[in-house]
Design an enzyme around this catalytic site. Structure first.
Site, PDB file in Angstrom:
ATOM      1  N   ARG A   1      37.947  43.782  14.821  1.00 29.93           N
ATOM      2  CA  ARG A   1      38.552  42.569  14.883  1.00 29.93           C
ATOM      3  C   ARG A   1      39.922  42.624  14.909  1.00 29.93           C
ATOM      4  NH1 ARG A   1      37.214  39.527   9.572  1.00 29.93           N
ATOM      5  NH2 ARG A   1      37.901  37.882  10.682  1.00 29.93           N
TER       6      ARG A   1
ATOM      7  N   ASP B   1      33.299  33.560  11.387  1.00 29.64           N
ATOM      8  CA  ASP B   1      32.453  32.581  11.969  1.00 29.64           C
ATOM      9  C   ASP B   1      31.740  31.585  11.271  1.00 29.64           C
ATOM     10  OD1 ASP B   1      30.788  34.153  11.000  1.00 29.64           O
ATOM     11  OD2 ASP B   1      29.599  34.712  12.958  1.00 29.64           O
TER      12      ASP B   1
ATOM     13  N   ASP C   1      40.045  43.511   5.783  1.00 25.88           N
ATOM     14  CA  ASP C   1      40.734  42.400   5.193  1.00 25.88           C
ATOM     15  C   ASP C   1      41.670  43.218   4.274  1.00 25.88           C
ATOM     16  OD1 ASP C   1      38.586  42.665   3.465  1.00 25.88           O
ATOM     17  OD2 ASP C   1      38.546  40.543   3.290  1.00 25.88           O
TER      18      ASP C   1
END
Length: 809
Positions: A627, A644, A732
């Protein structure tokens, strides 16, 4: 008599150095030699304090006289006040006298205060005087003559880049390229790692630089000379050639005709490297299973020892004797004031593998790394030429997280760029402390005064320097070639070109669906700072000088008037420069940057057909690291990273984008999290509870700069990316660690949105029962990699200026 005497350069008597030719008895010479510096310092200090004492006493006499005179004036005025009747004519005089008395009282008070301060200072001088007024030894100072001369060769030429380098082989409009000759010594380098150096070429005819790796200590002069002259591009003079000597010394290389070639080595054998031409590098044999590839140590922890030094002087000359005496004195002074130091000037066993010169200090053959890891600072003795012992101590200190304290001895007549590796561009003051040998007795006081915040910064810079330039032979080679490229003022290799060449499967048409770019009206301007980059800053800050990025996150904003005077282009002022709110405000982007757009990256897996039809890239592996891959199809600086299952309104996205444009170097997004410290288990924890402070913004709904995608993929530790794949989580957190580590800033949360729910989603990573356990493990593992906790707390969020403000139309 004295067989060989060296000299101590004195600041106030630099031109008065004489060679001692007198004959002194051995005991008297030794006694004088040991006490000369003490005599001079005490005599100078005594005379200075006595002069201060005399001046203060004279000033006290003057002030006392003035005080008596002022007391008399006050008495006269009081007498005048009592004897004169109060009538109309005398009313004005009385008022004036009263004012004069008040002024005189204030003056007397001020003078008395000055006298009191002077008396206190005089008392301090008298209190310190007994120690200084001790009887000094009856001996005269010895003038020591330093006779240091750099060795010269009949072959070595006085070269610099302008005189001995063909610039026409390295034009500005051409990417810097280097060709490495195949030779047996290349086995010291990792061939796989060399492939990561993008500017290496196999076509010698197109190369700007030719690299020759030799070991002059293992080759005869004749064979080495014949080998150089047999090189296809040598052409009898060796221009544009770099000779990297991986042996312990380049003394043998200096004995042959190297023409106009540049030399790189660690021990120049008393020869001063030519400025802006030769290069000082650590010794390559150090990296044969001797140095840790990526050391792990705590940056922000207090260590047991303040200072560390281990070594034994090779020759018993006057300079080494003086340094030994000063080191012993330093150890005694530190211990007397309660500081713990480890200073050892004698080794049971010494390392005789290296080729030393007479002013070096042997490396001790013991496990000094254990003490280094417990020491905050390490002494590094510098000499008049680069040498193996100095560079070895420096590499060991950096690998252990011990801050180097560079001590320049009395004989140095060259610059630090000719002694320390890559000091032409690396600022060693950022990772260490540089002091002259005359300050050696005061080192302990200097080190104690350094704030903890500065210790952490220097240790962090040392970690960056070591991991980027010195942790392996391949990185030393890469840094050496990058330094030559920087000297030539050539930009680094474009990183998106590297992505296209080495990851063709990601950017090929077989895996990429054509994007409709009809709406992409304003792609971000790329490579606008190729020759205006501050080369010095790139060498001394993350991520380093190896890549040329299409854009960076630290571009400054332009003055507001450029939007209206025609000099700035592409701006979209709010309402043409007027006042606006509501719908009229939302029609214009405004701000301090030209009009721009952003690219949305949605990470999806096993989702409905509507998402699969719009896939840009289908990965061959199931990795969360993808990503953050810097796809070449991303042509904007701003990237909106979304999961998503996130549901955001266009107004929320638009506002977050406006905030990001004003803080381009930070993550700006919606869901916030923070880290906590578990005092029972002594570990960090990941916390998603709502609180008044944050340290992370999740990249499931956040804006960030594409520049960080490059750093995540190519600069961040590979061990972190492997941990993300292993846990199938924490990408993240890894991005938050990376950006906070580089910027030293916290992310920015916008609006009150905290969580996102997806009722139609059958599975999500957050629903995994071990979700929080994995994230706790990730945080603690990342802290070990970085050596400290880089996340920064913030206690505010960003909302629109008119949020909950009533506006009357």
């Amino acid at each position: 008599g004295l067989d060989s005497l060296a000299t101590i350069d004195r600041t106030n008597d630099a031109d008065a150095l004489l060679l001692v030719a007198t004959s002194l008895s051995s005991w008297q010479t030794e006694k004088c030699q040991q006490n000369v510096d003490c005599c001079l310092r005490l005599e100078t200090r005594l005379q200075h304090l006595l002069s201060i004492k005399a001046a203060i006493q004279n000033e006290i006499k003057v002030l006392s006289t003035r005080r008596l005179q002022l007391d008399r004036d006050v008495a006269k005025l009081n007498l005048f006040k009592l004897t004169q009747p109060m009538n109309g004519n005398n009313q004005d005089k009385h008022c004036q006298c009263k004012k004069d008395i008040d002024i005189l009282k204030k003056t007397i008070f001020h003078q008395r205060r000055q006298i009191s301060l002077q008396n206190d200072l005089l008392a301090n001088i008298k209190q310190a005087s007994p120690k200084i007024q001790q009887k000094l030894p009856n001996c005269k100072p010895i003038n020591i003559n330093v006779t240091w001369k750099s060795e010269t060769t009949k072959y070595l030429r006085d070269c610099n880049l302008q005189r001995c380098f063909h610039y026409n082989r390295c034009p500005i409009n051409k990417i810097f390229t280097a060709y490495i000759y195949s030779y047996g010594y290349n086995s010291l380098l990792n061939i796989r790692s060399l492939r990561s150096i993008p500017f290496l070429t196999r076509n010698a005819s197109n190369a700007c630089l030719y690299v020759v790796i030799v070991n002059s200590t293992a080759t005869s002069h004749t064979n080495l000379q014949n080998y150089l002259y047999s090189l296809p591009s040598w052409h009898h003079d060796g221009k544009n050639h770099l000779l990297i000597d991986i042996g312990w010394t380049i003394k043998n290389l200096l004995a042959i005709n190297t023409g106009h070639a540049m030399l790189a080595g660690s021990n120049f054998a008393n020869f001063a490297p030519r400025v802006n031409f030769d290069i000082v590098i650590p010794s390559m044999p150090l990296f044969l299973n001797a140095m840790p590839l990526q050391p792990v140590f705590a940056i922000s922890i207090q260590r047991e020892y303040l200072l560390h030094f281990q070594g034994q002087a090779i020759a018993n000359n006057s300079i080494n004797h003086h340094l030994r005496t000063q080191l012993s004195s330093l150890s005694n002074i530190a211990k007397s004031i309660g500081l713990k130091v480890h200073i050892q000037t004698h080794c049971p066993k010494v390392n005789k593998l290296y080729h030393y010169h007479k002013f070096e200090w042997h490396l001790c053959l013991n496990d000094s790394n254990k003490i280094l890891k417990k020491s905050t600072f390490t002494l590094i003795l510098l000499h008049n030429a680069p040498c193996v012992s100095t560079l070895t101590r420096l590499m060991q200190a950096l690998a252990s997280g011990s801050i180097p304290v560079f001590i320049t001895d009395f004989s140095i007549k060259i610059t630090l760029a000719q002694i320390l590796p890559f000091a032409e561009y690396i600022d060693w003051n950022l990772a260490g402390i540089i002091l002259p040998a005359t300050r050696l007795p005061e080192v302990a006081r200097v080190l104690v005064s350094i704030a903890n915040s500065d210790i952490i910064k220097k240790r962090s810079h040392g970690q960056f320097f070591y991991n980027t330039y010195f942790s392996s032979g391949d990185k030393v080679l890469h840094a050496t070639l990058a330094l030559l490229r920087t000297r030539l003022q050539l930009p680094a290799y474009p990183i998106d070109r590297y992505v296209k060449e080495h990851f063709p499967e990601i950017n090929s048409n077989g895996h990429t669906i054509n994007i409709n770019k009809a709406n992409l009206l304003i792609p971000s301007v790329c490579y606008a700072r190729n020759f205006s980059t501050n080369w010095y800053n790139t060498w001394n800050s993350l991520p380093g000088p190896y890549w040329l990025y299409p854009f960076t996150a630290d571009s400054g904003s332009l003055p507001t008037d450029l939007q209206f005077n025609g000099f700035g282009k592409g701006f979209q002022p709010i309402n043409g420069g007027g006042t606006a709110f509501g719908k009229s405000f939302s029609k214009h982007l405004g701000g301090n940057y030209p009009l721009e757009q952003f690219t949305i990256i949605i990470l999806t897996h096993n989702r409905p057909e509507i998402l699969r039809r719009r896939l840009i890239y289908k990965s061959k592996r199931n990795s969360l690291n993808d990503r953050f891959f810097p796809f070449n199809v991303i042509e904007t600086e701003a990237v909106l990273s979304l999961d998503d299952d996130v549901d955001l309104t266009t107004d929320e996205i638009d506002f977050a984008f406006r905030v990001w444009r004003e803080s381009r170097d930070r993550i700006v997004g919606f869901p916030a999290r923070h880290h906590t410290w578990n005092n029972v288990f002594k570990k960090w924890s990941y916390d998603s509870n709502k609180t008044c402070q944050l340290s992370m913004v999740l990249t499931g709904a956040a804006f960030l700069h594409k520049y960080y995608l490059f750093l995540y993929t190519f600069t961040m530790s590979e061990r972190i990316r492997k941990k993300v794949d292993e846990a199938m989580n924490c990408e993240d957190i890894a991005m938050n660690f990376l950006i906070s580590h580089i910027t030293g800033k916290s992310p920015i949360k916008v609006t009150s949105r905290w969580n996102f729910s997806c009722p139609t989603c059958e599975t999500t990573l957050a629903k995994d029962g071990n979700h929080f356990k994995k994230r706790n493990e990730c945080i603690n593992y990342f802290v070990q990699i970085y050596g400290y906790m880089p996340l920064i707390f913030s206690q505010y969020r960003a909302d629109s200026i008119l949020y909950k403000t009533r506006v009357v139309n």
